[in-house]
Write a protein that holds these residues in place. Structure first.
Motif, PDB file in Angstrom:
ATOM      1  N   ARG A   1      14.168  57.896 -18.297  1.00 15.20           N
ATOM      2  CA  ARG A   1      15.157  57.950 -19.382  1.00 15.20           C
ATOM      3  C   ARG A   1      15.096  56.706 -20.262  1.00 15.20           C
ATOM      4  O   ARG A   1      15.066  56.808 -21.480  1.00 15.20           O
ATOM      5  CB  ARG A   1      16.551  58.112 -18.781  1.00 15.20           C
ATOM      6  N   ASP A   2      15.060  55.526 -19.637  1.00 13.39           N
ATOM      7  CA  ASP A   2      15.194  54.293 -20.412  1.00 13.39           C
ATOM      8  C   ASP A   2      13.944  53.412 -20.426  1.00 13.39           C
ATOM      9  O   ASP A   2      13.948  52.357 -21.043  1.00 13.39           O
ATOM     10  CB  ASP A   2      16.386  53.481 -19.882  1.00 13.39           C
ATOM     11  N   ALA A   3      12.912  53.839 -19.736  1.00 17.14           N
ATOM     12  CA  ALA A   3      11.685  53.033 -19.688  1.00 17.14           C
ATOM     13  C   ALA A   3      10.531  53.894 -19.190  1.00 17.14           C
ATOM     14  O   ALA A   3      10.738  54.924 -18.547  1.00 17.14           O
ATOM     15  CB  ALA A   3      11.865  51.834 -18.748  1.00 17.14           C
ATOM     16  N   MET A   4       9.315  53.451 -19.505  1.00 11.91           N
ATOM     17  CA  MET A   4       8.123  54.068 -18.914  1.00 11.91           C
ATOM     18  C   MET A   4       7.882  53.356 -17.587  1.00 11.91           C
ATOM     19  O   MET A   4       7.863  52.123 -17.539  1.00 11.91           O
ATOM     20  CB  MET A   4       6.917  53.892 -19.831  1.00 11.91           C
ATOM     21  N   LEU A   5       7.714  54.123 -16.522  1.00  8.81           N
ATOM     22  CA  LEU A   5       7.397  53.545 -15.224  1.00  8.81           C
ATOM     23  C   LEU A   5       5.892  53.524 -15.039  1.00  8.81           C
ATOM     24  O   LEU A   5       5.236  54.567 -15.066  1.00  8.81           O
ATOM     25  CB  LEU A   5       8.042  54.357 -14.091  1.00  8.81           C
TER      26      LEU A   5
ATOM     27  N   ALA B   1       3.243  53.827 -23.571  1.00  9.49           N
ATOM     28  CA  ALA B   1       4.711  53.734 -23.548  1.00  9.49           C
ATOM     29  C   ALA B   1       5.254  53.597 -24.971  1.00  9.49           C
ATOM     30  O   ALA B   1       6.205  54.285 -25.356  1.00  9.49           O
ATOM     31  CB  ALA B   1       5.152  52.560 -22.680  1.00  9.49           C
ATOM     32  N   ARG B   2       4.634  52.713 -25.762  1.00 12.31           N
ATOM     33  CA  ARG B   2       5.062  52.539 -27.155  1.00 12.31           C
ATOM     34  C   ARG B   2       4.914  53.845 -27.931  1.00 12.31           C
ATOM     35  O   ARG B   2       5.795  54.223 -28.696  1.00 12.31           O
ATOM     36  CB  ARG B   2       4.215  51.466 -27.837  1.00 12.31           C
ATOM     37  N   ALA B   3       3.776  54.511 -27.743  1.00 11.73           N
ATOM     38  CA  ALA B   3       3.498  55.751 -28.473  1.00 11.73           C
ATOM     39  C   ALA B   3       4.530  56.832 -28.156  1.00 11.73           C
ATOM     40  O   ALA B   3       4.786  57.703 -28.981  1.00 11.73           O
ATOM     41  CB  ALA B   3       2.091  56.251 -28.151  1.00 11.73           C
ATOM     42  N   GLN B   4       5.121  56.767 -26.961  1.00 14.21           N
ATOM     43  CA  GLN B   4       6.138  57.750 -26.568  1.00 14.21           C
ATOM     44  C   GLN B   4       7.555  57.253 -26.873  1.00 14.21           C
ATOM     45  O   GLN B   4       8.533  57.850 -26.432  1.00 14.21           O
ATOM     46  CB  GLN B   4       5.982  58.100 -25.091  1.00 14.21           C
TER      47      GLN B   4
END
Length: 150
Positions: free
Chosen positions: A70-74, A101-104
């Motif tokens: 939800r709040d971060a890429m793991l 992660a940035r791209a998403q």
């Protein structure tokens, strides 16, 4: 030169499991049990589009597992075949994880590692990850870290 990582397909399963086993087996004695990544079901992770592989000369040499939260890429796992360790592939996989992660649309990437994996803790700190907390999960003493993405 390593090609950019690509999404894993079911045919990659054996290579992925082999790399994970070889990369994490040295920690078993230190931890007293297999590290968490050795227990994951990579078939399910591949089916869910969570696994990326990096090849060199047509052979898979690195594995990256990313789990959107939800709040971060793991950054769930990064593993490099022993023969490719020290070539910069691990660094490239970590960089790719941040790009993905940035791209998403994520502004934070996070990870956790076992407290006995001191080399990894130092490596992550050097590239901008900061410890957020420590907790025990599934009997494993984990150090949680996060890095803001610009």
């Amino acid at each position: 030169m390593h090609a950019d990582p690509r999404l894993a397909v079911p045919a990659d399963l054996h290579a992925i499991e082999t790399i994970v086993r070889l990369a994490y087996s040295p920690y078993i004695a230190r931890m007293g049990r297999p590290p968490g990544p050795m227990l994951d079901d990579y078939g399910v992770l591949i089916d869910n589009g969570r696994v990326y592989v990096a090849e060199r000369d047509g052979t898979i040499q690195g594995v990256l597992v990313l789990i959107p939260e939800r709040d971060a890429m793991l950054l769930d796992n990064v593993a490099v075949a022993p023969a490719a360790q020290g070539t910069g592939l691990g660094r490239r996989l970590l960089h790719y994880a941040e790009q993905a992660a940035r791209a998403q649309g994520y502004r934070v990437i996070r990870l956790y590692t076992h407290e006995t994996m001191t080399e990894n803790l130092a490596r992550y700190a050097r590239i901008g990850y900061a410890e957020t907390h420590r907790a025990e999960a599934h009997g494993l003493k984990r150090v949680f870290m996060a890095k803001p993405l610009d």
